[in-house]
Scaffold this motif. Structure first.
Motif, PDB file in Angstrom:
ATOM      1  N   GLU A 199      42.724  64.627 101.191  1.00  0.00           N
ATOM      2  CA  GLU A 199      43.946  63.576 101.643  1.00  0.00           C
ATOM      3  C   GLU A 199      43.627  62.807 102.938  1.00  0.00           C
ATOM      4  OE1 GLU A 199      47.138  66.369 103.722  1.00  0.00           O
ATOM      5  OE2 GLU A 199      46.338  67.939 102.838  1.00  0.00           O
ATOM      6  N   CYS A 200      42.038  63.257 102.830  1.00  0.00           N
ATOM      7  CA  CYS A 200      41.727  61.303 104.238  1.00  0.00           C
ATOM      8  C   CYS A 200      41.641  60.628 103.254  1.00  0.00           C
ATOM      9  CB  CYS A 200      40.665  61.790 104.585  1.00  0.00           C
ATOM     10  SG  CYS A 200      39.521  60.529 105.614  1.00  0.00           S
ATOM     11  N   LEU A 201      41.010  60.727 102.015  1.00  0.00           N
ATOM     12  CA  LEU A 201      41.016  59.792 101.262  1.00  0.00           C
ATOM     13  C   LEU A 201      41.853  58.773 101.024  1.00  0.00           C
ATOM     14  CD1 LEU A 201      37.822  60.882  98.983  1.00  0.00           C
ATOM     15  CD2 LEU A 201      38.275  58.605  99.999  1.00  0.00           C
ATOM     16  N   ILE A 202      43.248  59.843 100.510  1.00  0.00           N
ATOM     17  CA  ILE A 202      44.404  59.406 100.065  1.00  0.00           C
ATOM     18  C   ILE A 202      45.340  58.514 101.102  1.00  0.00           C
ATOM     19  CG2 ILE A 202      46.838  60.295  98.928  1.00  0.00           C
ATOM     20  CD1 ILE A 202      45.395  61.988  97.483  1.00  0.00           C
ATOM     21  N   LEU A 203      45.599  59.345 102.479  1.00  0.00           N
ATOM     22  CA  LEU A 203      46.161  58.916 103.179  1.00  0.00           C
ATOM     23  C   LEU A 203      45.953  57.630 103.697  1.00  0.00           C
ATOM     24  CD1 LEU A 203      47.499  61.738 105.236  1.00  0.00           C
ATOM     25  CD2 LEU A 203      48.407  60.817 103.056  1.00  0.00           C
ATOM     26  N   ALA A 204      44.988  57.450 104.532  1.00  0.00           N
ATOM     27  CA  ALA A 204      44.581  56.288 104.684  1.00  0.00           C
ATOM     28  C   ALA A 204      44.415  54.706 104.003  1.00  0.00           C
ATOM     29  CB  ALA A 204      43.016  56.090 105.546  1.00  0.00           C
ATOM     30  N   PRO A 205      44.438  54.727 102.467  1.00  0.00           N
ATOM     31  CA  PRO A 205      44.282  53.409 101.978  1.00  0.00           C
ATOM     32  C   PRO A 205      45.643  53.129 101.604  1.00  0.00           C
ATOM     33  CG  PRO A 205      42.876  54.999 100.877  1.00  0.00           C
ATOM     34  CD  PRO A 205      43.413  55.535 101.521  1.00  0.00           C
ATOM     35  N   LEU A 206      46.537  54.227 101.711  1.00  0.00           N
ATOM     36  CA  LEU A 206      47.755  53.609 101.465  1.00  0.00           C
ATOM     37  C   LEU A 206      48.808  52.630 102.392  1.00  0.00           C
ATOM     38  CD1 LEU A 206      50.417  54.203  99.194  1.00  0.00           C
ATOM     39  CD2 LEU A 206      51.109  55.998 101.403  1.00  0.00           C
ATOM     40  N   PRO A 207      48.579  53.043 103.437  1.00  0.00           N
ATOM     41  CA  PRO A 207      49.206  51.575 104.613  1.00  0.00           C
ATOM     42  C   PRO A 207      48.215  50.600 105.341  1.00  0.00           C
ATOM     43  CG  PRO A 207      47.943  52.864 105.591  1.00  0.00           C
ATOM     44  CD  PRO A 207      48.035  53.821 104.259  1.00  0.00           C
ATOM     45  N   ILE A 208      46.842  50.303 104.402  1.00  0.00           N
ATOM     46  CA  ILE A 208      46.146  49.612 104.145  1.00  0.00           C
ATOM     47  C   ILE A 208      46.941  48.232 102.958  1.00  0.00           C
ATOM     48  CG2 ILE A 208      43.866  48.801 104.005  1.00  0.00           C
ATOM     49  CD1 ILE A 208      42.955  50.963 105.119  1.00  0.00           C
ATOM     50  N   GLY A 209      46.520  49.540 101.959  1.00  0.00           N
ATOM     51  CA  GLY A 209      47.405  48.201 100.378  1.00  0.00           C
ATOM     52  C   GLY A 209      48.417  47.971 100.554  1.00  0.00           C
ATOM     53  N   PHE A 210      49.067  48.590 101.204  1.00  0.00           N
ATOM     54  CA  PHE A 210      50.825  48.022 101.571  1.00  0.00           C
ATOM     55  C   PHE A 210      50.670  47.107 102.242  1.00  0.00           C
ATOM     56  CE2 PHE A 210      55.362  48.883 102.950  1.00  0.00           C
ATOM     57  CZ  PHE A 210      56.080  48.612 102.007  1.00  0.00           C
ATOM     58  N   ALA A 211      49.844  47.180 103.651  1.00  0.00           N
ATOM     59  CA  ALA A 211      49.363  45.868 104.386  1.00  0.00           C
ATOM     60  C   ALA A 211      48.991  44.551 103.572  1.00  0.00           C
ATOM     61  CB  ALA A 211      48.674  46.288 105.571  1.00  0.00           C
ATOM     62  N   VAL A 212      48.726  45.027 103.259  1.00  0.00           N
ATOM     63  CA  VAL A 212      47.604  43.520 102.621  1.00  0.00           C
ATOM     64  C   VAL A 212      49.368  43.436 101.053  1.00  0.00           C
ATOM     65  CG1 VAL A 212      46.316  42.685 100.568  1.00  0.00           C
ATOM     66  CG2 VAL A 212      45.561  44.650 101.826  1.00  0.00           C
ATOM     67  N   PHE A 213      49.789  44.142 100.671  1.00  0.00           N
ATOM     68  CA  PHE A 213      51.416  43.420  99.905  1.00  0.00           C
ATOM     69  C   PHE A 213      51.790  42.909 100.883  1.00  0.00           C
ATOM     70  CE2 PHE A 213      55.736  44.944  98.889  1.00  0.00           C
ATOM     71  CZ  PHE A 213      55.821  44.676  97.917  1.00  0.00           C
ATOM     72  N   LEU A 214      52.595  42.745 102.068  1.00  0.00           N
ATOM     73  CA  LEU A 214      53.232  42.903 102.564  1.00  0.00           C
ATOM     74  C   LEU A 214      52.938  40.783 102.837  1.00  0.00           C
ATOM     75  CD1 LEU A 214      54.354  45.741 104.692  1.00  0.00           C
ATOM     76  CD2 LEU A 214      56.173  44.054 103.051  1.00  0.00           C
ATOM     77  N   VAL A 215      51.758  41.422 104.121  1.00  0.00           N
ATOM     78  CA  VAL A 215      50.539  40.023 104.294  1.00  0.00           C
ATOM     79  C   VAL A 215      51.317  38.776 102.834  1.00  0.00           C
ATOM     80  CG1 VAL A 215      48.848  38.891 104.835  1.00  0.00           C
ATOM     81  CG2 VAL A 215      49.718  40.560 105.881  1.00  0.00           C
ATOM     82  N   HIS A 216      50.637  39.436 101.381  1.00  0.00           N
ATOM     83  CA  HIS A 216      50.896  38.274 100.607  1.00  0.00           C
ATOM     84  C   HIS A 216      52.498  37.930 100.314  1.00  0.00           C
ATOM     85  CE1 HIS A 216      46.916  40.202  99.763  1.00  0.00           C
ATOM     86  NE2 HIS A 216      46.815  38.697  99.100  1.00  0.00           N
ATOM     87  N   LEU A 217      53.155  38.728 100.845  1.00  0.00           N
ATOM     88  CA  LEU A 217      54.798  38.392 100.249  1.00  0.00           C
ATOM     89  C   LEU A 217      55.095  37.442 101.246  1.00  0.00           C
ATOM     90  CD1 LEU A 217      56.688  41.852 100.219  1.00  0.00           C
ATOM     91  CD2 LEU A 217      56.080  39.823  97.838  1.00  0.00           C
TER      92      LEU A 217
END
Length: 307
Positions: free
Chosen positions: A225-243
């Motif tokens: 669960e640790c591996l799954i949950l932390a990358p999600l907000p990090i990847g989403f932050a990258v997505f939003l900043v790129h937009l």
């Protein structure tokens, strides 16, 4: 039902923060802060975990550049935005790759894949200077190789379509570009700190401090669960900043990504503003580390109160 109500009651109060407004006082702490990493740790150089972590950062950044540069080229090759994935597709490619690669490498290197992230975590004493410098070198080499493979497969399109190199767009000043990189990197690194904070409910942290094994912090037992949950907000932050910032700078927020594309593309205009894609991310990362450590966690004040 009684058992479930008890679970809810205990869960809601498992990490109490009885903190008066306007103070940094905290009590009843049910988590343990990881110890600060030493500035120099010579013993790391003889550890296989140190070298495999660097290799993991190299491969992750290599794959990151390969996929994202190809995506950027595909959008530029299309006759119009509607005939391709467009800016939204580019943002998803960057954010999605970060999510996937952090997930894959989190338990080995911490999944930094970005010198700015490494720099911010170093300032917060999450890793040693030895490891930080090694990570940055391997990230830059991986980025160069990733962009180089794209050019090797498609040499002519690579040159004509810009090679994914970052530049400040016409109509924007250097100051606008620098500001976009500072704030964009702040968002990313602040998200990294928040997603990997020891204070959280344990299962959404993944950045190892020194031993690179699970559990990362005491009490963090569910590695999956640790591996799954932390990358999600990090990847989403990258997505939003790129937009937000693709129209301004093409979005760097990652000095290795900008360096790799600039070296392989190697046109004069790709180097004119290249300093922005190093200075901006490093300032943003430093501000995020400072904000998280002093304001959000008030760690220096806690240390004083204990002494």
């Amino acid at each position: 039902m009684e058992g479930k109500e008890e679970d809810v009651r205990v869960g809601a109060n498992k990490f109490p923060e009885r903190q008066p407004i306007g103070t940094s006082a905290q009590s009843d702490k049910d988590y343990k802060e990881p110890p600060p990493a030493p500035l120099f740790e010579p013993g790391e150089l003889s550890s296989w975990s140190f070298w495999r972590a660097g290799i993991a950062e190299f491969i992750a950044t290599f794959l990151f550049l390969y996929i994202t540069v190809l995506t950027v080229m595909g959008v530029k090759r299309a006759p119009n935005m509607c005939a391709s994935v467009g800016i939204q597709g580019i943002a998803w490619a960057f954010g999605g790759m970060i999510f996937a690669l952090v997930y894959c490498t989190a338990g080995i290197s911490g999944g930094h894949i970005n010198p700015a992230v490494t720099f911010g975590l170093f300032l917060a004493r999450k890793l040693s200077l030895t490891r930080a410098v090694f990570y940055m070198i391997m990230q830059c080499l991986g980025a160069i190789c990733g962009a180089g493979v794209v050019k090797g497969f498609q040499p002519t399109p690579y040159q004509t379509l810009g090679g994914g190199a970052n530049t400040v767009a016409p109509g924007y000043s250097k100051g606008s570009g620098l500001g976009a990189e500072i704030i964009g990197t702040f968002v990313l690194v602040y998200t990294v700190f928040s997603a990997t904070d020891a204070k959280r409910s344990a299962r959404d942290s993944h950045v190892p401090v020194r031993d690179l094994t699970f559990p990362v912090y005491p009490g963090f037992d569910d590695a999956q669960e640790c591996l799954i949950l932390a990358p999600l907000p990090i990847g989403f932050a990258v997505f939003l900043v790129h937009l937000a910032t693709i129209p301004i700078t093409g979005t760097g927020i990652n000095p290795a990504r900008s360096l790799g594309a600039a070296i392989i593309y190697n046109k004069d205009h790709s180097w004119d503003d290249h300093w922005i894609f190093w200075v901006g991310p490093f300032i943003g990362a430093a501000l995020a580390a400072l904000y998280h450590t002093i304001v959000i966690r008030a760690i220096p004040f806690k240390s004083k109160s204990k002494s």
